[in-house]
Write an enzyme that holds these catalytic residues in place. Structure first.
Site, short mmCIF file in Angstrom:
data_model
loop_
_atom_site.label_atom_id
_atom_site.label_comp_id
_atom_site.label_asym_id
_atom_site.label_seq_id
_atom_site.Cartn_x
_atom_site.Cartn_y
_atom_site.Cartn_z
N CYS A 83 0.31 13.76 0.27
CA CYS A 83 -1.03 12.74 1.23
C CYS A 83 -0.44 12.31 2.66
O CYS A 83 -0.32 11.95 2.98
CB CYS A 83 -1.59 12.07 0.58
SG CYS A 83 -2.00 12.73 -1.16
N CYS B 215 -4.70 -0.59 0.99
CA CYS B 215 -4.27 0.73 0.27
C CYS B 215 -3.87 1.27 1.30
O CYS B 215 -4.13 1.95 2.51
CB CYS B 215 -5.65 0.83 0.05
SG CYS B 215 -5.61 2.53 -1.02
N CYS C 138 -1.54 -5.01 -7.71
CA CYS C 138 -1.64 -3.56 -7.10
C CYS C 138 0.40 -3.43 -8.20
O CYS C 138 0.98 -3.53 -7.12
CB CYS C 138 -1.49 -3.23 -5.85
SG CYS C 138 -1.82 -1.67 -5.69
N GLU D 95 6.92 -1.44 -3.85
CA GLU D 95 6.67 -3.10 -3.78
C GLU D 95 5.53 -3.27 -4.51
O GLU D 95 4.24 -2.14 -4.99
CB GLU D 95 5.60 -2.78 -1.88
CG GLU D 95 7.20 -3.03 -1.07
CD GLU D 95 6.30 -3.09 0.07
OE1 GLU D 95 6.20 -3.47 1.73
OE2 GLU D 95 5.55 -2.10 0.84
N CYS E 105 7.09 8.51 -3.11
CA CYS E 105 6.26 10.10 -3.86
C CYS E 105 6.16 11.32 -3.59
O CYS E 105 7.12 11.14 -2.39
CB CYS E 105 4.47 9.38 -3.52
SG CYS E 105 3.43 9.99 -4.09
N CYS F 204 -1.34 8.92 3.75
CA CYS F 204 0.12 7.27 3.28
C CYS F 204 0.92 7.58 3.44
O CYS F 204 1.60 8.33 3.77
CB CYS F 204 -0.23 8.23 1.62
SG CYS F 204 0.57 6.87 0.57
#
Lengths: 344, 221
Positions: free
Chosen positions: A117, A331, A106, A93, A113, A120
């Site tokens: 984290c 975010c 962005c 995305e 990933c 996230c």
């Protein structure tokens, strides 16, 4: 028939290799770059100052390699979230964020990933693959607002420094005279701080650097970000100090504010100590809750107090506006986990 | 471009490179720097190939450093590592990393070669009262199982995802943790494995009442 290879995202050196392999004149590399990155053509056939025979030869092995978004969500605040299919069949995305006088895109650097984290959404889907340089820049080139974008941030899905070579290729295309001619001061690459890759980035690129800080304390940051076990934030900051960043280049530290976790005066003091005399800024970010997480965002009042406290310690501190929350584009919310099993 | 810079590594000689199971190896070389159990080293075979990180699987007191790895057929490094013979050169970084503070009575949760830092901690007598929950697809991938059985007794739990019912718990570590009736939210949990394993296990532990600050993870990336 051999599989066609994409030209989009290739650096000038890579285009030179291609024209050399194809037996074309050396100047054809610059012509290719011009068509790809300045004239924005979508097919090799449209590159009309390259001889017809050369184009026919190239068409047999290459294609431009642009791909349009497969979906878009629009937020009430004007933010748009675009869905792209990557070459390995996975999805990424990108978020387009218009503001008065500027528009930020962005972009993602990986499908999924590896960093895991705690806060996230992307981390929850695991890792599906690296994006090529072309797939990264395509997120800019293939959205309708392409020409409106003024700033690019590598803060979408993935850890850019875990895919460093492709990220560096993409910033080279974006910032080179032969490429898209962007100022590196309009591009920010954000990382959790993989030190060897960060040092390479600092030496080979002039783009801004953003580091995810989130806590100055070892145990707390380790809970939030397992990478702390490998590259402690103190070591990351030390390496940035050694890089002696000057001029217009900017280093910023991203700090998501969690209620009761990292929002105390003790944190202000430790951040101040950690960043003492380092030319940098701190960017405070509201936490955008993710499912099944006990983490909560600090209140706006706390965030403002935190900003003022850091500012009083001499650290330039800003608060990032939350955008695209209603379409999960804010975010930490980008995720294509739901698509991993739904689409081929 | 060189992936390793001068000063990043020392040239070492392979002492042994033993195949433990199909595609799984234990590599040994001489220790040149002290380390703490839980630390990692970067390994390479050439300065042109990006190094990879591996947890040390030996005791802090050993003269040799041991590293567990599995061969990734499409990887750049591990197919070359698996061909190394005693006496061959290998590039080794100084030990580094901070996955080293293990509190009392820890619960170690590992998948595959993620058991390495916990083996190092146990061999180094750095922990007492540990429980180890280890996941693997087949019995031969429970590395050091004889030692671990003797050291931990019933606190060594093998979760074998592709075994026939019998001597092992059949299923993944997350399935085991989901129904583990001895799960104590007041113990400290240490996870080591792939991103998927760590993220899933961490979510599960939190859902069972373990506070996030009692969970420490090392992810292979």
């Amino acid at each position: 028939m051999p599989e066609l290879l994409p030209l989009y995202g290739k650096t000038l050196a890579e285009l030179q290799d291609i024209v050399s392999q194809e037996g074309l004149p050396p100047y054809a590399a610059m012509q290719l770059a011009d068509w790809l990155y300045k004239k924005n053509v979508e097919s090799i056939e449209a590159m009309t100052n390259i001889s017809k025979s050369a184009r026919e030869q190239l068409v047999g092995r290459y294609y431009v390699g642009l791909s349009k978004p497969e979906g878009v969500s629009a937020s009430a605040d004007g933010t748009k979230k675009y869905l792209f299919r990557s070459g390995n069949g996975k999805f990424v995305e990108a978020a387009y964020i218009p503001e008065t006088g500027r528009a930020t895109l962005c972009v993602s650097s990986q499908a999924g990933c590896k960093m895991g984290c705690l806060f996230c959404m992307t981390g929850r889907q695991g890792f599906q693959g690296n994006l090529s340089s072309g797939e990264i820049i395509n997120q800019l080139r293939s959205i309708p607002e392409f020409k409106n974008v003024t700033n690019i941030v590598y803060m979408g899905m993935g850890e850019p420094f875990d895919n460093l070579e492709n990220v560096l290729r993409s910033t080279e295309v974006l910032t080179s005279e032969w490429g898209m001619g962007w100022s590196p001061k309009r591009i920010t690459v954000s990382s959790i701080g993989i030190i060897p890759a960060m040092n390479t980035f600092l030496s080979r690129s002039s783009c801004h650097l953003a580091i995810s800080l989130h806590s100055p304390f070892d145990e707390e940051r380790r809970m939030l970000m397992p990478i702390q076990n490998v590259y402690p934030i103190a070591d990351v900051v030390e390496e940035i100090r050694k890089a002696n960043i000057a001029g217009q280049r900017r280093v910023s530290f991203e700090y998501i504010m969690f209620d009761g976790l990292n929002d105390s005066p003790r944190h202000v003091r430790e951040i101040s100590r950690l960043l003492h005399n380092l030319r940098c800024r701190v960017n405070l970010i509201r936490f955008h809750p993710i499912p099944e997480s006990s983490l909560r965002s600090a209140s706006d009042e706390t965030i403002i107090k935190f900003r003022d406290a850091l500012t009083s310690k001499g650290i330039f501190t800003t608060i990032r506006a939350s955008r695209g929350l209603d379409i999960q584009a804010a975010c930490g919310l980008l995720s294509t986990k739901g698509l991993l099993k739904n689409k081929d | 471009m060189k992936a390793w810079k001068e000063g990043d590594y020392r040239l070492q000689q392979v002492i042994s490179n033993t195949r433990l199971a199909p595609g799984a190896f234990l590599l040994k070389f001489r220790k040149q720097f002290d380390f703490s159990a839980g630390q990692i080293v970067a390994l390479g075979v050439s300065t042109d190939i990006e190094p990879r990180f591996y947890s040390i699987a030996s005791s802090e007191e050993d003269e040799l450093i041991s590293v567990l790895y599995t061969e990734k057929p499409d990887g750049k490094l591990t197919p070359m590592l698996s061909m190394l013979n005693p006496g061959n050169p290998i590039l080794v970084s100084k030990p580094f990393g901070a996955f080293t503070s293990f509190k009392s009575e820890p619960v170690f949760v590992a998948a595959g070669t993620g058991v390495a830092p916990f083996i190092s901690a146990l061999l180094s007598n750095k922990v007492r009262g540990a429980t180890l929950i280890h996941g693997a697809p087949y019995p031969e991938y429970f590395y050091f199982s004889d030692y671990l059985s003797e050291k931990l007794g019933r606190n060594y739990i093998q979760c074998c995802s592709r075994c026939m019912p019998g001597s092992h718990y059949v299923g993944r570590v997350t399935s085991y943790l989901l129904q583990w009736d001895e799960l104590d939210p007041n113990r400290n949990y240490y996870l080591c494995g792939s991103t998927e394993m760590v993220v899933e296990t961490r979510s599960l532990l939190i859902s069972r009442g373990v506070p996030p600050d009692r969970i420490n993870a090392e992810i292979y990336f």
